[in-house]
Each structure stands twice: as structure tokens, then as C-alpha cells.
Design a protein around this motif. Sequence first.
Motif, PDB file in Angstrom:
ATOM      1  N   GLN A 478       0.812  -1.215   0.000  1.00 11.19           N
ATOM      2  CA  GLN A 478       0.000   0.000   0.000  1.00 11.19           C
ATOM      3  C   GLN A 478       0.846   1.265   0.000  1.00 11.19           C
ATOM      4  OE1 GLN A 478       0.109  -2.106   2.692  1.00 11.19           O
ATOM      5  NE2 GLN A 478       1.223  -0.827   4.130  1.00 11.19           N
ATOM      6  N   ASP A 479       2.127   1.165   0.365  1.00 10.60           N
ATOM      7  CA  ASP A 479       2.972   2.351   0.475  1.00 10.60           C
ATOM      8  C   ASP A 479       3.699   2.710  -0.808  1.00 10.60           C
ATOM      9  OD1 ASP A 479       2.482   3.325   2.972  1.00 10.60           O
ATOM     10  OD2 ASP A 479       4.043   2.174   3.962  1.00 10.60           O
ATOM     11  N   GLY A 501      -1.062  -6.297   1.518  1.00 15.50           N
ATOM     12  CA  GLY A 501      -1.064  -4.980   2.130  1.00 15.50           C
ATOM     13  C   GLY A 501      -2.366  -4.668   2.831  1.00 15.50           C
ATOM     14  N   ASP A 502      -2.400  -3.460   3.378  1.00 13.49           N
ATOM     15  CA  ASP A 502      -3.564  -2.964   4.102  1.00 13.49           C
ATOM     16  C   ASP A 502      -3.697  -1.481   3.782  1.00 13.49           C
ATOM     17  OD1 ASP A 502      -5.606  -2.345   5.824  1.00 13.49           O
ATOM     18  OD2 ASP A 502      -4.441  -2.603   7.666  1.00 13.49           O
ATOM     19  N   LEU A 503      -4.772  -1.116   3.109  1.00  8.92           N
ATOM     20  CA  LEU A 503      -4.954   0.280   2.704  1.00  8.92           C
ATOM     21  C   LEU A 503      -4.938   1.217   3.913  1.00  8.92           C
ATOM     22  CD1 LEU A 503      -7.729  -0.106  -0.026  1.00  8.92           C
ATOM     23  CD2 LEU A 503      -5.264   0.131  -0.360  1.00  8.92           C
ATOM     24  N   ALA A 504      -5.372   0.720   5.062  1.00  7.68           N
ATOM     25  CA  ALA A 504      -5.404   1.559   6.264  1.00  7.68           C
ATOM     26  C   ALA A 504      -4.009   1.833   6.805  1.00  7.68           C
ATOM     27  CB  ALA A 504      -6.254   0.900   7.344  1.00  7.68           C
ATOM     28  N   GLN A 505      -3.009   1.074   6.355  1.00 11.35           N
ATOM     29  CA  GLN A 505      -1.650   1.256   6.856  1.00 11.35           C
ATOM     30  C   GLN A 505      -0.758   1.977   5.847  1.00 11.35           C
ATOM     31  OE1 GLN A 505       0.112  -2.052   9.187  1.00 11.35           O
ATOM     32  NE2 GLN A 505      -1.764  -3.182   8.758  1.00 11.35           N
ATOM     33  N   GLY A 506      -1.366   2.643   4.879  1.00 12.88           N
ATOM     34  CA  GLY A 506      -0.587   3.419   3.923  1.00 12.88           C
ATOM     35  C   GLY A 506      -0.020   4.669   4.589  1.00 12.88           C
ATOM     36  N   THR A 507       1.300   4.744   4.725  1.00 13.01           N
ATOM     37  CA  THR A 507       1.902   5.831   5.496  1.00 13.01           C
ATOM     38  C   THR A 507       2.834   6.700   4.659  1.00 13.01           C
ATOM     39  OG1 THR A 507       3.557   4.232   6.246  1.00 13.01           O
ATOM     40  CG2 THR A 507       1.708   4.683   7.729  1.00 13.01           C
TER      41      THR A 507
END
Length: 693
Positions: A478-479, A501-507
Motif C-alpha cells: 500500500q505504500d 497490504g492494508d490500505l489503512a496502513q498506507g503511510t
Amino acid sequence: MSASTPVDEPVDGPATTPADDPLARERSHLAASRSALRAMREDVEALDISDVTANWVNAAALAHQIDERIKALADLSDTPLFFGRLDYLHSPGAEQAEGAEGESFYIGRRHVHDADGDPMVIDWRAPVSQPFYRASKKDPMDVGLRRRFGYTGGDLTAYEDEHLSDPTEAATTSRLLQQEIERPRVGPMRDIVATIQPEQDEIVRSGLSGSVCVQGGPGTGKTAVGLHRVAYLLYAHRERLARTGTLVVGPNRSFLHYIEQVLPALGELTVAQATVDDLVAHVEVRGTDDAPAAVVKGDARMAEVLRRALYTHVTMPTEPVVVVRGSRRWRVPAYELEEIVRQLLDRGIRYGAARDALPQRVAHAVLVQMERAGEAPDDRVQDAVARNAAVKAAVKAVWPAVDPAKLVLRLLGDAEFLAEHAEGLLDEQEQKTILWAKPARSVKSAKWSAADAVLIDEAADLIQRTHSLGHVVLDEAQDLSPMQYRAVGRRCTTGSATVLGDLAQGTTPWATRSWEEALRHLGKQDAVIEELTAGFRVPTDVITYASRLLPHIAPGLTPVASIRENPGFFEVRRSGGTDDVVSACRELLRNEGSVGLIAADIRVPELAEALTAAGTTFVAPGEETTRTTRLTLVPASLAKGLEYDYVLLDEPRAVVDAEPDERTGLRRLYVALTRAVSGLIITHSAPLPEQLT
């Protein structure tokens, strides 16, 4: 379910083993299996290859294969050789010839056979092992009994039975399964081969030809699923992947170090691991971009800017080519040369491939004239003409060689050149954002950023095709920026991919908005998107608290539902300073397992000084924890993908404020909150972010 039900079919063991002691029989089988594995290893070690190799090259290659086989047959004393057993009611079927009516199969990390070649342990990836993960009361898959084993270290200490074909026995949660999931962890990531769930197994066993994208919240096991899928594919398609290769791409070195033992524990030693920066390391990265510049450089539009800039080097010929051979002169007029150049451009092949083809095309035009004149030239004559000085000079003038780094150097340093090729793609402000304030004099002197290296990799692929692998696993996807997706995608153009991945963990400011968009940039639009929502790692209280952030960072995403029976330990505390943080670390270290102290990067030096002054030893991410040093001091920027039994999160507000915008900061905080397996303490002196309260 029972922890002491006797097996239905006797397991062969020593005559001295009590017939009414199932645990003793299982221990006997474990000892016999370890002995058989040791014999398999000794057989390989004893191989003499001196008379079967034709030369030293073959000998070296065969010796390497033998060394790898010996490593794969290592018996890890603290790792269970098998973790389950299946008792079939009938033969598993004609396609699984090893199955016989009433026969038992021990399921483990690798295949083990006795001196007669009969299996003692079946590889978890074999078709006959699949019901261990998929069978249920509703669909027993012809399994009468499924037995799970419990271990303490390497010693078999317990077992648990499920009679899947018995309608009177109620389905219950496996106690041993819960214990294995919640077992304290010190050191690198473990495999989950004993605890794979049905929805995970479907992803693990999906075919090599198709790509899979796994959206999984914290603790759903997406990384482990991706690694186990690699292990399964290597089992099912070993020869093909041995030729084409496999690769695991992770976000940073700390993460790769954390996961590096999973595949070797499953007997797989040939999978390469790299970061995206490793893949595109054409130049030394010594500079950084601010967020706006990195966003533009990572935009997919830059691929077209680069393509335009590259092909502007091709110019149409204005002079004929005259080739002198002996007393004859052969003339290829400019209009015919132009037609050849346009044909190559229209074919859409890579710049370098077309440039290599151009002299052969010109030489062919000369040979046509020779044949019309009554000569009979062959391929050697064509090659000689292609190497003729006049032909080489024409190719150099019309289709010059281009260095990818120099191309990017000019784009970022020459405003007019950039404007010419970015017209209609990037607006004036975007062009100013990526232009260097002071153009670099050379490729070596330039302070390249990570995003610049990706642009150079794109340019290099426009010139010469990037080598494609058979399968690539892309974790924490996601990053990635669109250009980074393209960089990974060209490493598997002829292969498949597993995207995790996890869209909520895109940093990152350029984090992907949807998997459909990401897969398009990766070149895998047809990939199947799967979602894992059952949480096996993060305790219920912790994931519930962290999920308060989801409406603000990933609206519409399904929250993770923890299936852990143990709610875990969770507490929010007011802190008076670093002394309170150190005290809380010591408190957590009284428990068994690993401890992670996660803090905003800017606070790490101060906390490191406080821990050292207090005599509390710690390591940095990527360094190995030990039984005596179980605390890791983790900058929030490196926490992604890591996990610890207990986490102490310092100053959540500082974690949020360290990022360029609030949404990215809240996503970074979500990552930090969800690293705990058994317990979480939050300490803060500044107010908590309002999204948590």
C-alpha cells in the motif's frame, strides 16, 4: 473435541510402547521420524560425485545442489517435525495413490520417509494434507479424525482430537491452535504452517498462473500467507520456478530480516529478498525529496514523460548511406533509411532493441541491391555490412545510444527539456516541483533521491527489457507509488505476483487509494483481490481501540475481528516523562516474550539515552533479540510489518505530528497501535489524538 481420545488406528511403534498410551505412541513416531530424517541427510552427505561430473563446472553446480539439499534436510531441534495427523475413512482417491483405507498421515513441514521409502511425515503442501486445513464438520472431506499436537520446545507434550465424521461431537475451538497462535515470540517471524486457516489456505494454494492481491488488516496473517504461498508454489512448480526465479519484496531491511527465517524453516532456501530500493539501485542514493516532489516523481505520468524524452533522440536521416565493398559502392537513399526508422518506431519495441536492429535492417537493404546485381550474399556478408563504418556512423547519428541516468539527469536539471516533454502531462507548478534548484554536473555528482532511482529504472527498461521472474511477492504494497509499482511489475511481466497490504496502513503521501489502481500500475489488472478480516495476532481490546481510527484513515474498510479467546492486556497511562516510560518497559519485561517500545522517530534518541542510563538493554529493529535482551526500540517509521508480544507506545500525538499531513500521521499511529500480540500500554503526556477519544 478431546485431548485424550485414543487413536482409531494403531500407529506402529516399538513393542515396548503401551498399547493404551496414545501420547507415548506419538512420541515414538516422532523419534522414529527424526531418526529417518537424519538418515536421509546422511545419505545425501555420503554421495560421491567424483565419477559422475564431466568437468569442474558441473561438479561445482552439483556440489551446490547437494549442499542446498543437506540444508533443507536439517532437523531443527526446537521446531516440531510434524504438527498434525489425519485418519482417512477411505482411500483419498486415485489421484493420491499413497492413500489407503484407514491409513494415517502425519502432516509436517517437509516430507520424511523411512529406509523402504514409505512416508513417515507428509509435506503440508501435498494434496493429501489439504484436509488438515480445510476439513470441517460440515465438510469432513472423508477425514474421520484430525489430531493436533502440542509441543514444549521440541518435545511432544499434548494432543487434541476432532472426530469430524461424528455428528454427536460438537465443534469447538481448538485449545492447542489458540495456544500456538498466542505463543510468545522472541526473534524473527515464525511460520504459521500449523495454524493456517481455511480462508488462508485457499490463497496459499492458488495457482501459479494467476496473481493474487490480499487486503488484510493487522494480525490477519497476510505476510505469512504470502510467504507460505511461495513455499507452496515452489513445491508444486519447482522445476519451472527454479528456471525463472522467485523474489520477496519488502518495505525495508529490518522487515526482510524479520521474515527471512520463515522460508528456510519450510525447507525453501532459494528465494531472493529485496526492497524496492535494491531493485532500482542503478545509482547511489544520497539525497531526499520533499513530499510534493516525491509525489510528482512517483506519478505514473512520469513514465510517458520519460518515453517522450528518450525517443526525441531519434532523428530522421537526411543523407544516404554509401557502403564500399571492394570495387563496388552500394547506396541506400535517405528516404529508404527513413522508412526503415519509421517501421522500427511503429513496432513499439524497446529503444535499445530497435537500435540494435537498425544496422541489420540497413545491411539487408544493401543485400537486396547485391542480389539484384547478380551476387549471392549470405548471412556473413550481411553481418559484415552491418559492421561497416558508414552504417555504424549512420546509426549513431539517427539512433544514438542513451544512458538512462543521463536522461533523467537532463530532465531534472533542464527546465526547457522537461517542459518540452512534460507538455500536457505536468503543469508548470508540478514541473517546478521536481526541477533541481541547482542542476548536477554529472551522474556521479548528483544527489539522487530514492524516487530518482525509480525514474532511472523506468528509463533503463524503456531502453532494454528488465529480466522477468516466475513469481514475485510484494509485501506492504500500500505504500508504493505508481512508479514503484511499475518497477516491481516489470520484474514479473511473464510471471505472477502475490500482492499483500492494508490500505489503512498506507503511510506515505503517495500511498495507493485502491487495489484496483495499484494492480493496474503493476500490470496485473486481472489479479484476484481477497480480503482477510479474521485477526489471529492482535488481541480483541487492542484492535477494537485501534479501529477507532479506521473511519478517518480508510472509510469503508472492514474492521478486523479478533478471534482470540484471550482479550489481551491494554492500558492507557498518563506519563510524567522518560522515567515513566523506562519503568513501563521494565514492567512488560517481567512477562515472557518480546517487548517493543515504539516512538516517534524524533523521540528515539532521548528514549535510548534514558534506557541506557537505567541499565535496560535493548536492540534496534533488524537486530536479533535474545533471551536476555528482549526489548526493541522501534522508530515509528520502521514499525510496519513487525510484531512483539508486548508493545509500549510512547506519545501517540508525536507519532501523528511527525508526518506531513494528519491522515498519514493517523495511519502511522494505526500501524504502531497494532504491533502487539499479547498486550499494549500507551503512555502520553500530550493529549491523545481526538480520533482515539
